[in-house]
Motif scaffolding. Structure first.
Motif, PDB file in Angstrom:
ATOM      1  N   SER A 179      28.422  -8.129  -7.952  1.00 50.84           N
ATOM      2  CA  SER A 179      28.547  -6.834  -7.284  1.00 50.84           C
ATOM      3  C   SER A 179      29.493  -6.964  -6.098  1.00 50.84           C
ATOM      4  N   CYS A 180      29.942  -5.822  -5.615  1.00 54.19           N
ATOM      5  CA  CYS A 180      30.865  -5.788  -4.472  1.00 54.19           C
ATOM      6  C   CYS A 180      30.075  -5.510  -3.200  1.00 54.19           C
ATOM      7  N   HIS A 181      30.359  -6.275  -2.168  1.00 54.28           N
ATOM      8  CA  HIS A 181      29.592  -6.156  -0.925  1.00 54.28           C
ATOM      9  C   HIS A 181      29.900  -4.888  -0.147  1.00 54.28           C
ATOM     10  N   ARG A 182      30.916  -4.127  -0.569  1.00 50.97           N
ATOM     11  CA  ARG A 182      31.248  -2.885   0.140  1.00 50.97           C
ATOM     12  C   ARG A 182      30.666  -1.653  -0.556  1.00 50.97           C
ATOM     13  N   GLU A 183      29.866  -1.863  -1.588  1.00 48.77           N
ATOM     14  CA  GLU A 183      29.281  -0.737  -2.318  1.00 48.77           C
ATOM     15  C   GLU A 183      27.937  -0.326  -1.721  1.00 48.77           C
ATOM     16  N   PRO A 184      27.509   0.929  -1.976  1.00 47.34           N
ATOM     17  CA  PRO A 184      26.253   1.423  -1.389  1.00 47.34           C
ATOM     18  C   PRO A 184      25.029   0.585  -1.766  1.00 47.34           C
ATOM     19  N   GLU A 185      25.009   0.059  -2.993  1.00 47.47           N
ATOM     20  CA  GLU A 185      23.840  -0.723  -3.399  1.00 47.47           C
ATOM     21  C   GLU A 185      23.724  -2.022  -2.608  1.00 47.47           C
ATOM     22  N   ALA A 186      24.870  -2.582  -2.198  1.00 47.57           N
ATOM     23  CA  ALA A 186      24.840  -3.786  -1.371  1.00 47.57           C
ATOM     24  C   ALA A 186      24.317  -3.453   0.024  1.00 47.57           C
ATOM     25  N   ALA A 187      24.747  -2.329   0.565  1.00 49.06           N
ATOM     26  CA  ALA A 187      24.261  -1.895   1.874  1.00 49.06           C
ATOM     27  C   ALA A 187      22.763  -1.645   1.840  1.00 49.06           C
ATOM     28  N   ALA A 188      22.288  -1.035   0.755  1.00 51.87           N
ATOM     29  CA  ALA A 188      20.853  -0.774   0.628  1.00 51.87           C
ATOM     30  C   ALA A 188      20.062  -2.080   0.579  1.00 51.87           C
ATOM     31  N   LEU A 189      20.572  -3.060  -0.167  1.00 51.00           N
ATOM     32  CA  LEU A 189      19.928  -4.369  -0.252  1.00 51.00           C
ATOM     33  C   LEU A 189      19.852  -5.018   1.132  1.00 51.00           C
ATOM     34  N   ILE A 190      20.964  -5.050   1.844  1.00 56.21           N
ATOM     35  CA  ILE A 190      21.010  -5.686   3.156  1.00 56.21           C
ATOM     36  C   ILE A 190      20.044  -5.004   4.120  1.00 56.21           C
ATOM     37  N   ASN A 191      19.987  -3.689   4.097  1.00 58.19           N
ATOM     38  CA  ASN A 191      19.085  -2.974   5.000  1.00 58.19           C
ATOM     39  C   ASN A 191      17.620  -3.233   4.666  1.00 58.19           C
ATOM     40  N   ARG A 192      17.291  -3.315   3.376  1.00 59.82           N
ATOM     41  CA  ARG A 192      15.905  -3.629   2.998  1.00 59.82           C
ATOM     42  C   ARG A 192      15.516  -5.023   3.497  1.00 59.82           C
ATOM     43  N   VAL A 193      16.406  -5.974   3.296  1.00 59.89           N
ATOM     44  CA  VAL A 193      16.102  -7.349   3.694  1.00 59.89           C
ATOM     45  C   VAL A 193      16.016  -7.459   5.213  1.00 59.89           C
ATOM     46  N   ARG A 194      16.876  -6.754   5.923  1.00 55.69           N
ATOM     47  CA  ARG A 194      16.802  -6.753   7.386  1.00 55.69           C
ATOM     48  C   ARG A 194      15.445  -6.245   7.864  1.00 55.69           C
ATOM     49  N   GLN A 195      14.966  -5.198   7.245  1.00 54.82           N
ATOM     50  CA  GLN A 195      13.672  -4.631   7.631  1.00 54.82           C
ATOM     51  C   GLN A 195      12.537  -5.614   7.347  1.00 54.82           C
ATOM     52  N   LYS A 196      12.582  -6.250   6.178  1.00 52.26           N
ATOM     53  CA  LYS A 196      11.510  -7.180   5.799  1.00 52.26           C
ATOM     54  C   LYS A 196      11.544  -8.441   6.652  1.00 52.26           C
ATOM     55  N   ALA A 197      12.740  -8.911   7.001  1.00 54.42           N
ATOM     56  CA  ALA A 197      12.848 -10.093   7.857  1.00 54.42           C
ATOM     57  C   ALA A 197      12.268  -9.817   9.241  1.00 54.42           C
ATOM     58  N   ALA A 198      12.475  -8.607   9.752  1.00 49.01           N
ATOM     59  CA  ALA A 198      11.889  -8.249  11.049  1.00 49.01           C
ATOM     60  C   ALA A 198      10.364  -8.187  10.947  1.00 49.01           C
ATOM     61  N   ARG A 199       9.855  -7.681   9.838  1.00 51.28           N
ATOM     62  CA  ARG A 199       8.400  -7.572   9.668  1.00 51.28           C
ATOM     63  C   ARG A 199       7.731  -8.928   9.586  1.00 51.28           C
ATOM     64  N   ILE A 200       8.393  -9.920   8.981  1.00 48.61           N
ATOM     65  CA  ILE A 200       7.756 -11.219   8.807  1.00 48.61           C
ATOM     66  C   ILE A 200       7.489 -11.882  10.153  1.00 48.61           C
ATOM     67  N   GLY A 201       8.273 -11.489  11.180  1.00 50.93           N
ATOM     68  CA  GLY A 201       8.056 -12.028  12.518  1.00 50.93           C
ATOM     69  C   GLY A 201       7.165 -11.152  13.386  1.00 50.93           C
ATOM     70  N   GLY A 202       6.607 -10.095  12.803  1.00 50.15           N
ATOM     71  CA  GLY A 202       5.724  -9.210  13.555  1.00 50.15           C
ATOM     72  C   GLY A 202       6.418  -8.038  14.202  1.00 50.15           C
ATOM     73  N   GLY A 203       7.696  -7.809  13.877  1.00 50.44           N
ATOM     74  CA  GLY A 203       8.438  -6.717  14.481  1.00 50.44           C
ATOM     75  C   GLY A 203       8.067  -5.362  13.912  1.00 50.44           C
ATOM     76  N   ASP A 204       8.090  -4.335  14.760  1.00 43.19           N
ATOM     77  CA  ASP A 204       7.839  -2.963  14.322  1.00 43.19           C
ATOM     78  C   ASP A 204       9.156  -2.197  14.325  1.00 43.19           C
ATOM     79  N   GLU A 205       9.095  -0.867  14.427  1.00 42.58           N
ATOM     80  CA  GLU A 205      10.310  -0.057  14.347  1.00 42.58           C
ATOM     81  C   GLU A 205      11.253  -0.288  15.531  1.00 42.58           C
ATOM     82  N   GLU A 206      10.768  -0.888  16.590  1.00 40.78           N
ATOM     83  CA  GLU A 206      11.632  -1.184  17.726  1.00 40.78           C
ATOM     84  C   GLU A 206      12.464  -2.438  17.513  1.00 40.78           C
ATOM     85  N   TYR A 207      12.175  -3.165  16.442  1.00 43.76           N
ATOM     86  CA  TYR A 207      12.876  -4.413  16.139  1.00 43.76           C
ATOM     87  C   TYR A 207      13.726  -4.254  14.889  1.00 43.76           C
ATOM     88  N   THR A 208      14.743  -5.065  14.808  1.00 48.60           N
ATOM     89  CA  THR A 208      15.529  -5.140  13.587  1.00 48.60           C
ATOM     90  C   THR A 208      16.004  -6.575  13.433  1.00 48.60           C
TER      91      THR A 208
END
Length: 373
Positions: free
Chosen positions: A34-63
């Protein structure tokens, strides 16, 4: 003791990362091109960013901010990016990875002070308190939570309370602790948390990340960049505001990491920590029965790594090679701890894996002892 031999095509990784991963994590690496400039890549990165913040105990104030590279890439991004020109960072050093933090800030000419406690000694919060009280020029503190060179777990919560009480920012190398040791960005007063995919989170190598409150990341706009590729603010703005990676990311590895994060969040840090602790206790009990001597006393050890003195008359290379031929990989220590090796129990390991290792250890030691005689 009757122990089944590990399959020839599977090495049991008893090194502190990379680790044996879940089959679903391994399968996810085969995601379509896949191409990293496509919307599906952006969606993947944003999901992983959210989950990585959660694993450390972060809430909506964290990313979080994702980086293509090992944990050291994320460390360098933080420690070269967060200290302003008129600031100063206190590096807490009690092992190889504390020394690495010192080397990073030195290379980037970040104003710093180094507080050394000595290998195998825990970091003393009272000493940190004293130094911060006497030195108002210090704006940041850098700490390694799990110092894997010795297997030492440092008192994160107590140090976090000290740093917060003095109004300074805390940057934590949680590369070898996040996902199995008690850690919470809020309760531990962590401003900058560095993690990686391929240790206790049981992902594959190639992606690391930084978790921080959004207001801390936003404030980096006023801190001049000291590096180009690892400019933390640049990556944050690109991922968070422009919805695209700053440079080409390892999309397949990130896809695999999302699966690992899903599994980690489902299991939970407490449950994974208990699983690791049970395996570590099995390793330690088995080696104790065999007369092994350990580097650290029980109360100082992390739940995922055990540092052990080599059997008398046996070199590390001899032990390593003998065990690898049996299907088990152990790890050396740095030259400061010659005569010590490491047995990690991170990843998808079972009691049978530990029992198999102990049986292989017996065979290898017996063979080497017989040859030496």
């Amino acid at each position: 003791m009757s122990v089944s031999v590990s399959p020839a095509d599977r090495l049991v990784l008893l090194n502190p990362g990379p680790v044996n991963v879940h089959e679903e994590v391994r399968e996810a690496i085969a995601a379509p091109d896949s191409c990293h400039r496509e919307p599906e890549a952006a969606a993947l990165i944003n999901r992983v960013r959210q989950k990585a913040a959660r694993i450390g105990g972060g809430d909506e104030e964290y990313t979080s901010v994702l980086l293509a590279g090992s944990g050291t890439a994320a460390l360098e991004a933080v420690f070269s990016s967060v200290v302003p020109a008129d600031g100063r960072i206190l590096i807490l050093d009690n092992g190889h990875y504390g020394e690495r933090l010192y080397r990073i800030v030195s290379v980037h000419e970040v104003p710093h002070r180094r507080l050394e406690f000595g290998w195998t000694n825990p970091i003393d919060p009272a000493e940190v308190d004293r130094v911060l009280a006497e030195d108002p020029s210090i704006t940041h503190v850098g700490l390694v939570h799990h110092e894997t060179s010795t297997g030492q777990i440092n008192p994160l919560r107590e140090i976090g309370e000290v740093v917060a009480r003095h109004g300074r920012q805390l940057a934590v190398d949680a590369i070898s602790s996040l996902g199995s040791e008690r850690l919470d960005v809020r309760a531990d007063h962590i401003d900058w948390l560095v993690g990686t995919a391929n240790k206790n989170l049981e992902g594959l190598p190639g992606v690391s990340f930084v978790v921080a409150p959004r207001h801390r990341l936003d404030a980096l706009e006023n801190v001049p960049a000291r590096t180009f590729y690892l400019d933390l603010y640049g990556h944050y703005i690109s991922q968070d505001r422009k919805n695209a990676p700053l440079f080409t990311p390892a999309l397949q590895v990130i896809t695999s990491f999302e699966k690992a994060l899903d599994l980690a969040l489902t299991e939970g840090t407490a449950a994974r920590g208990a699983r690791y602790r049970a395996l570590a206790e099995r390793v330690r009990a088995g080696l104790t029965e065999r007369g092994a001597r350990f580097l650290l006393p029980p109360g100082h050890r992390a739940n995922s790594v055990t540092n052990v003195h080599l059997p008398e008359g046996i070199t590390y290379d001899e032990l390593h090679d003998g065990l690898k031929a049996e299907g088990y990989v152990v790890y050396s220590t740095q030259e400061q701890l010659a005569g010590v090796f490491r047995v990690a129990n991170m990843g998808q390991l079972t009691e049978a894996d530990i029992d198999g290792f102990l049986a292989a250890f017996d065979r290898v030691v017996a063979k080497l002892t017989e040859v030496a005689a």
